[in-house]
Scaffold this motif. Sequence first.
Motif, PDB file in Angstrom:
ATOM      1  N   PHE A 191      33.915  16.706-111.863  1.00  0.00           N
ATOM      2  CA  PHE A 191      33.414  17.435-113.054  1.00  0.00           C
ATOM      3  C   PHE A 191      34.350  18.476-113.570  1.00  0.00           C
ATOM      4  O   PHE A 191      34.828  18.679-114.464  1.00  0.00           O
ATOM      5  CB  PHE A 191      31.944  17.764-113.022  1.00  0.00           C
ATOM      6  CG  PHE A 191      31.417  18.250-114.548  1.00  0.00           C
ATOM      7  CD1 PHE A 191      31.695  17.512-115.562  1.00  0.00           C
ATOM      8  CD2 PHE A 191      30.930  19.583-114.508  1.00  0.00           C
ATOM      9  CE1 PHE A 191      31.187  17.797-116.732  1.00  0.00           C
ATOM     10  CE2 PHE A 191      30.383  19.767-115.659  1.00  0.00           C
ATOM     11  CZ  PHE A 191      30.601  19.053-116.773  1.00  0.00           C
ATOM     12  N   TYR A 192      34.618  19.514-112.381  1.00  0.00           N
ATOM     13  CA  TYR A 192      35.445  20.649-112.650  1.00  0.00           C
ATOM     14  C   TYR A 192      37.133  20.157-112.880  1.00  0.00           C
ATOM     15  O   TYR A 192      37.610  20.613-113.856  1.00  0.00           O
ATOM     16  CB  TYR A 192      35.477  21.378-111.201  1.00  0.00           C
ATOM     17  CG  TYR A 192      36.286  22.525-111.348  1.00  0.00           C
ATOM     18  CD1 TYR A 192      36.293  23.684-111.947  1.00  0.00           C
ATOM     19  CD2 TYR A 192      37.773  22.203-110.650  1.00  0.00           C
ATOM     20  CE1 TYR A 192      37.235  24.834-111.913  1.00  0.00           C
ATOM     21  CE2 TYR A 192      38.806  23.692-110.518  1.00  0.00           C
ATOM     22  CZ  TYR A 192      38.276  24.650-111.319  1.00  0.00           C
ATOM     23  OH  TYR A 192      39.045  25.794-111.376  1.00  0.00           O
ATOM     24  N   ASN A 225      37.029  18.852-116.169  1.00  0.00           N
ATOM     25  CA  ASN A 225      37.201  19.900-117.251  1.00  0.00           C
ATOM     26  C   ASN A 225      38.633  20.588-117.388  1.00  0.00           C
ATOM     27  O   ASN A 225      38.890  20.995-118.603  1.00  0.00           O
ATOM     28  CB  ASN A 225      35.990  20.864-117.025  1.00  0.00           C
ATOM     29  CG  ASN A 225      34.612  20.581-117.505  1.00  0.00           C
ATOM     30  OD1 ASN A 225      34.418  19.602-118.281  1.00  0.00           O
ATOM     31  ND2 ASN A 225      33.593  21.069-117.119  1.00  0.00           N
ATOM     32  N   ASN A 270      40.760  18.239-119.306  1.00  0.00           N
ATOM     33  CA  ASN A 270      39.991  18.217-120.774  1.00  0.00           C
ATOM     34  C   ASN A 270      41.216  19.692-121.507  1.00  0.00           C
ATOM     35  O   ASN A 270      41.442  19.340-122.624  1.00  0.00           O
ATOM     36  CB  ASN A 270      38.657  18.638-120.888  1.00  0.00           C
ATOM     37  CG  ASN A 270      37.982  17.464-120.525  1.00  0.00           C
ATOM     38  OD1 ASN A 270      38.412  16.456-120.473  1.00  0.00           O
ATOM     39  ND2 ASN A 270      36.462  17.499-120.259  1.00  0.00           N
ATOM     40  N   SER A 271      40.992  20.625-120.793  1.00  0.00           N
ATOM     41  CA  SER A 271      41.522  21.922-121.441  1.00  0.00           C
ATOM     42  C   SER A 271      43.246  21.589-121.662  1.00  0.00           C
ATOM     43  O   SER A 271      43.874  22.002-122.785  1.00  0.00           O
ATOM     44  CB  SER A 271      41.476  22.983-120.399  1.00  0.00           C
ATOM     45  OG  SER A 271      40.069  23.352-120.560  1.00  0.00           O
ATOM     46  N   VAL A 302      35.032  18.137-125.837  1.00  0.00           N
ATOM     47  CA  VAL A 302      35.560  19.356-124.914  1.00  0.00           C
ATOM     48  C   VAL A 302      34.637  20.496-124.773  1.00  0.00           C
ATOM     49  O   VAL A 302      34.181  20.936-123.592  1.00  0.00           O
ATOM     50  CB  VAL A 302      36.975  19.614-125.382  1.00  0.00           C
ATOM     51  CG1 VAL A 302      37.361  20.771-124.407  1.00  0.00           C
ATOM     52  CG2 VAL A 302      37.734  18.658-125.226  1.00  0.00           C
ATOM     53  N   GLN A 311      31.417  19.730-122.719  1.00  0.00           N
ATOM     54  CA  GLN A 311      31.776  19.508-121.309  1.00  0.00           C
ATOM     55  C   GLN A 311      31.765  20.985-120.722  1.00  0.00           C
ATOM     56  O   GLN A 311      31.176  21.101-119.604  1.00  0.00           O
ATOM     57  CB  GLN A 311      32.889  18.626-121.131  1.00  0.00           C
ATOM     58  CG  GLN A 311      32.590  16.933-121.562  1.00  0.00           C
ATOM     59  CD  GLN A 311      31.563  16.268-120.679  1.00  0.00           C
ATOM     60  OE1 GLN A 311      30.490  16.131-120.891  1.00  0.00           O
ATOM     61  NE2 GLN A 311      32.039  15.962-119.631  1.00  0.00           N
ATOM     62  N   SER A 312      32.550  21.717-121.310  1.00  0.00           N
ATOM     63  CA  SER A 312      32.895  23.245-120.753  1.00  0.00           C
ATOM     64  C   SER A 312      31.588  23.748-120.791  1.00  0.00           C
ATOM     65  O   SER A 312      31.223  24.446-119.724  1.00  0.00           O
ATOM     66  CB  SER A 312      33.940  23.705-121.615  1.00  0.00           C
ATOM     67  OG  SER A 312      35.235  23.115-121.784  1.00  0.00           O
ATOM     68  N   GLY A 338      29.374  22.789-117.758  1.00  0.00           N
ATOM     69  CA  GLY A 338      30.079  23.616-116.553  1.00  0.00           C
ATOM     70  C   GLY A 338      29.529  25.163-116.501  1.00  0.00           C
ATOM     71  O   GLY A 338      29.272  25.348-115.287  1.00  0.00           O
ATOM     72  N   SER A 388      36.588  11.997-118.332  1.00  0.00           N
ATOM     73  CA  SER A 388      37.209  13.036-119.121  1.00  0.00           C
ATOM     74  C   SER A 388      38.678  12.431-119.610  1.00  0.00           C
ATOM     75  O   SER A 388      39.010  12.750-120.877  1.00  0.00           O
ATOM     76  CB  SER A 388      37.196  14.175-118.379  1.00  0.00           C
ATOM     77  OG  SER A 388      35.966  14.655-118.076  1.00  0.00           O
TER      78      SER A 388
END
Length: 302
Positions: free
Chosen positions: A10-11, A14, A17-18, A64, A67-68, A71, A246
Amino acid sequence: MSDALLQNSFYIGNVFNSILYGVELMLYFNTMQAYLEKKSEHRPSDKFYMIFSTMILFLITIFVATQSFLGQEMWIINAGYPGGALAYFVAHVSAWYQTMGSVASILLQLMTDALLIHRCFTVWRGSYHVLFVPCCLWLSSLVFGILDLIASGSPNGDFYEGLAARVGLVYFSLTIGLNVITTCLICGRIIFYARHMRNHLGLEVSKAYFTTVAIVVESALPYTLFGIAFLVSFGLDSETSILFLSLYGMFTCISPQMLILRVVRRRAWSTEIAQPTALVFATRSAAAPFATSETETGSSVV
């Protein structure tokens, strides 16, 4: 469910994603710049593509952001949650903001798949018979996408477990199957014309029109490949599926944006390129001025 593997996936997802969101922003602004630079050459479809680009940017921004936010909630704001980060993730995977992100993601996929069907129609010179299976898959994915949102967004629903996971597997099988079919149809058609043109006009002219970049972008190949990777990991119930989700989600936006940029720059495949009259030259001596003219006017499709 492995706590460490899920959190790492997941990290990393993300982080990608960025990074890829930045790529999408660059492509979007380049598209808008190309649109504004060709004011005197605007086609009726250009305005549609600009609206389409803005809509998919808006939808991927929601994806995005949600998801962020999950987190941040899981690792920072609720770091002391009973049972740890995994327990928080399971308890809030159907939270309202996650459902909003899922809605944005499914809308984005439906829009991108519709654009792929349209491009397939263009590459196949308006042939309706090649659209039957893709259109049936698109309509089926619309139905199962709605069912997936209902199942995963309901109280105690879990996108990765139970009924929602089974409905989601059917939905993603349909939409990724559609991706595979349209990608193969587009790639096959472009390669066929490349060989046809090479036989009539020679290798140099063929290279001017048909490149690896053209095939990859026109067929949205990265979108399809990451979709297959996600579907396999999701079907195997692997914790890494959240990472591939992602990547798949981001290329649901990036692949059509790259295609639209080529369209606006007049480098994309069009029905005129596929006309048989484009292949009337029978000798390489006739091909030379043709290639020169295309180079000078910048009207090459690559």
